[in-house]
Design a protein around this motif. Structure first.
Motif, PDB file in Angstrom:
ATOM      1  N   GLN A 174       0.821  -1.212   0.000  1.00  0.00           N
ATOM      2  CA  GLN A 174       0.000   0.000   0.000  1.00  0.00           C
ATOM      3  C   GLN A 174       0.855   1.263   0.000  1.00  0.00           C
ATOM      4  OE1 GLN A 174      -3.704  -0.264   0.531  1.00  0.00           O
ATOM      5  NE2 GLN A 174      -3.690   1.845  -0.194  1.00  0.00           N
ATOM      6  N   SER A 175       2.023   1.169   0.612  1.00  0.00           N
ATOM      7  CA  SER A 175       2.871   2.355   0.716  1.00  0.00           C
ATOM      8  C   SER A 175       3.407   2.776  -0.651  1.00  0.00           C
ATOM      9  CB  SER A 175       4.016   2.107   1.689  1.00  0.00           C
ATOM     10  OG  SER A 175       4.964   1.234   1.125  1.00  0.00           O
ATOM     11  N   PHE A 176       3.302   1.875  -1.643  1.00  0.00           N
ATOM     12  CA  PHE A 176       3.741   2.235  -2.991  1.00  0.00           C
ATOM     13  C   PHE A 176       2.571   2.646  -3.877  1.00  0.00           C
ATOM     14  CE2 PHE A 176       7.319  -0.445  -1.638  1.00  0.00           C
ATOM     15  CZ  PHE A 176       8.345   0.435  -1.902  1.00  0.00           C
ATOM     16  N   LEU A 177       1.388   2.793  -3.288  1.00  0.00           N
ATOM     17  CA  LEU A 177       0.230   3.180  -4.077  1.00  0.00           C
ATOM     18  C   LEU A 177      -0.089   4.656  -3.867  1.00  0.00           C
ATOM     19  CD1 LEU A 177      -2.271   0.199  -3.667  1.00  0.00           C
ATOM     20  CD2 LEU A 177      -0.571   0.578  -5.452  1.00  0.00           C
ATOM     21  N   ILE A 188      -2.755   8.048  -4.422  1.00  0.00           N
ATOM     22  CA  ILE A 188      -4.096   8.249  -3.904  1.00  0.00           C
ATOM     23  C   ILE A 188      -5.154   7.674  -4.848  1.00  0.00           C
ATOM     24  CG2 ILE A 188      -4.598  10.535  -4.874  1.00  0.00           C
ATOM     25  CD1 ILE A 188      -5.290  11.048  -1.659  1.00  0.00           C
ATOM     26  N   ASN A 189      -4.805   7.479  -6.140  1.00  0.00           N
ATOM     27  CA  ASN A 189      -5.749   6.878  -7.082  1.00  0.00           C
ATOM     28  C   ASN A 189      -5.482   5.393  -7.307  1.00  0.00           C
ATOM     29  OD1 ASN A 189      -7.027   9.376  -7.553  1.00  0.00           O
ATOM     30  ND2 ASN A 189      -5.312   9.952  -8.878  1.00  0.00           N
ATOM     31  N   VAL A 240      -8.783  10.155   8.603  1.00  0.00           N
ATOM     32  CA  VAL A 240      -9.299  11.500   8.356  1.00  0.00           C
ATOM     33  C   VAL A 240      -9.121  11.883   6.891  1.00  0.00           C
ATOM     34  CG1 VAL A 240      -9.247  13.911   9.055  1.00  0.00           C
ATOM     35  CG2 VAL A 240      -8.791  12.126  10.749  1.00  0.00           C
ATOM     36  N   THR A 241      -7.875  11.934   6.419  1.00  0.00           N
ATOM     37  CA  THR A 241      -7.676  12.377   5.030  1.00  0.00           C
ATOM     38  C   THR A 241      -7.806  11.245   4.021  1.00  0.00           C
ATOM     39  OG1 THR A 241      -5.283  12.090   5.145  1.00  0.00           O
ATOM     40  CG2 THR A 241      -6.138  14.241   5.752  1.00  0.00           C
ATOM     41  N   GLN A 242      -7.898  10.008   4.501  1.00  0.00           N
ATOM     42  CA  GLN A 242      -8.106   8.843   3.634  1.00  0.00           C
ATOM     43  C   GLN A 242      -6.983   8.647   2.625  1.00  0.00           C
ATOM     44  OE1 GLN A 242     -10.736   6.583   3.700  1.00  0.00           O
ATOM     45  NE2 GLN A 242     -11.623   7.554   5.482  1.00  0.00           N
TER      46      GLN A 242
END
Lengths: 271, 276
Positions: free
Chosen positions: A30-33, A35-36, A234-236
């Motif tokens: 996930q850390s390499f993804l 926001i889209n 919060v910021t998703q």
């Protein structure tokens, strides 16, 4: 051995796979993804080029360091004295008891104690200092975090002191060492393993106590844990949150290597 | 020398006072007539009455206990068998590898566990709510159960199992009649620890709970953010009382270390030995 013999352990190994291995891999993934949902290194470049993130990390480490240090300074003498009392198991039980009270209730108590019209401020007004802003300061955060972590530091140190062979102290005294020398050269080195596991047990959670920074630190104190919670809930922005999570995991591994290393070398007969 | 002993006891007393002051502070003000935690104006049970009239909060308390009960039960079952699997792993490296994997969740910060479980559940498409919270609680309670059961297995005399096998016992019979009675104290201790882990948890639950399901910790958190309500104080008094009972119970278990049944068996064995 036979397949039936291992059948019973299937849920356990499923758990290892699904709830231990998979989450770690997923948080790294996930850390390499972005926001889209596209693959990107942007989170890491963001993290390492942004002054805000780096400053937050350094602050978080400094807070955790201060909390650990104060906890250690308070807990070591307490564990030492505790080990000398008569009914030590009972006293130890009483030290552990507060940890069974929900952490949030304890934080909530401090909101009452530290608030503007709270008891401490009434006391300050009474002795003539006047009202002070205590809640939502660095002081209140460090105080409450230390308060919560003290039992977790006392326990391992106490165990290390209790395991120690008392004849070693007698030997040291017989050989002419005074009590300060005995402490410095015999007792302290032998209790070092306890100190190390105590530091481990306090430092790592101190990096991630987001509920305290929210309730007591009043969003003024931002630790790695607060940042992760902020990004996830919060910021998703899960990608950035995971990146900070990976940093936190690396920090944790670093602490564990730093405090666990000597155990093997000097651990011939300690257990 | 005597004076120093006194000073050290004084220090210990101070630590105790600091540790307990906030808790008793909470309990003390739960009886306050004024609705604040600063001025004590008079004694009242009013906040306890509001607490017991607050069906929503009582529902949450019930949820929390059900959750703790269920998750501890599942975690104990899985963890105990897991400990057996670790114990019977013959290769030393493999055993140590499994054990370090086991301990990952013990040392990970709550926030990491919460965040990574949230990713996992979303990845699996699981609806966030009671089931996700239950699964996470089971997951983070398993390692402590393993750590509680494993020493008991190590203490066990392996020739008992050989004897049972020689006498024709099947695998399940060995587990049920030999291993399980022996490790029972460890299993019970593991259950207790899992139960308290679940009751205490805030961070993980906060991450993986959806809108529909709340536990006590999450509820206290959201109420505490809004300010002080003495209903929470009354609740904390009751929670503290309950913790005391749990601690005393746990103390007896860890002190006795032998269940009644085992004691009886031991006694019978010694009687048989006397007869011989």
């Amino acid at each position: 051995m036979t397949s039936t013999k291992r059948m019973y352990a299937v849920p356990y190994f499923l758990w290892l796979l699904l709830f231990v291995a998979a989450p770690v891999l997923l948080i790294v993934y996930q850390s390499f993804l972005g926001i889209n949902g596209q693959f990107t290194f942007a989170n890491y470049t963001n993290y390492f080029t942004s002054a805000t993130y780096l400053e937050m990390t350094v602050n978080s480490v400094i807070y955790a360091f201060i909390i650990t240090l104060i906890t250690l300074v308070i807990s070591y003498p307490a564990a030492y004295v505790l080990n000398k009392t008569k009914h030590k198991q009972l006293w130890l039980m009483l030290i552990i008891l507060p940890t069974w009270v929900n952490l949030l209730l304890k934080a909530y108590a401090f909101i009452g104690i530290f608030s503007t019209h709270g008891s401490l401020n009434q006391f300050f007004a009474f002795i003539g200092i006047g009202q002070q802003q205590i809640l939502f300061t660095d002081f209140s955060f460090i105080f409450v975090a230390t308060y919560i972590e003290i039992p977790f530091m006392i326990m391992p140190i106490f165990n290390a002191l209790e395991e120690m062979n008392p004849s070693l102290i007698s030997a040291s005294r017989d050989l002419g060492a005074n009590s300060v020398d005995t402490f410095r050269r015999v007792i302290f080195p032998l209790s070092l393993n306890g100190v190390k596991s105590g530091v481990q047990a306090v430092f790592i959670p101190s990096l991630s106590l987001f509920m305290l920074t929210r309730l007591i630190g009043g969003n003024r104190v931002i630790t790695l844990g607060t940042a992760i919670e902020e990004h996830f809930l919060v910021t998703q922005n899960w990608g950035m949150g995971s990146t900070i999570g990976v940093i936190l995991i690396l920090a944790m591994l670093l602490i564990m290597v730093a405090t666990g290393e000597k155990k093997r070398k000097g651990g011939e007969k300690t257990r | 020398m005597k004076k120093r002993v006194k000073w050290s006891n004084f220090y210990l007393l101070l630590v105790f006072i600091v540790l307990y002051l906030p808790i008793f502070y909470l309990i003390f003000y739960s009886f306050n007539q004024a609705g604040t935690m600063s001025q004590f104006t008079g004694f009242t049970f009013e906040h306890y009455r509001t607490l017991f009239a607050d069906t929503r909060l009582l529902g949450i308390v019930l949820n929390t206990f059900m959750l703790a009960f269920l998750s501890a039960l599942l975690a104990t079952a899985i963890g105990s068998f897991g400990a057996m699997a670790i114990y019977y792993t013959k290769k030393r490296e493999a055993r140590n590898a499994i054990l370090s994997l086991n301990n990952i969740l013990m040392v990970s910060p709550d926030v990491i566990i919460g965040a990574s479980f949230l990713i996992l559940f979303t990845f699996l498409g699981l609806h966030l709510g009671f089931s996700s919270v239950l699964l996470s609680h089971v997951a983070f309670s398993i390692p402590i159960v393993v750590l509680m059961v494993l020493p008991k297995l190590k203490e066990m005399n392996d020739s008992m199992i050989d004897a049972a096998r020689d006498l024709g016992a099947s695998n399940w019979q060995v587990i049920r009649k030999v291993i399980f009675p022996y490790i029972t104290p460890g299993v019970i201790a593991g259950y207790f620890m899992a139960f308290t882990y679940s009751l205490d948890d805030f961070a993980v639950t906060f991450f993986v709970t959806g809108n529909g399901f709340t536990t006590l910790s999450v509820e206290i958190y959201s109420r505490a953010r809004q300010g002080i309500s003495l209903e929470i104080n009354a609740l904390s008094a009751l929670v503290f009382l309950f913790s005391m009972i749990l601690v005393v119970g746990y103390y007896y278990i860890s002190q006795g270390n032998l269940t009644k049944k085992q004691r009886k068996i031991r006694q019978e064995q010694s009687e048989v030995a006397d007869l011989l």
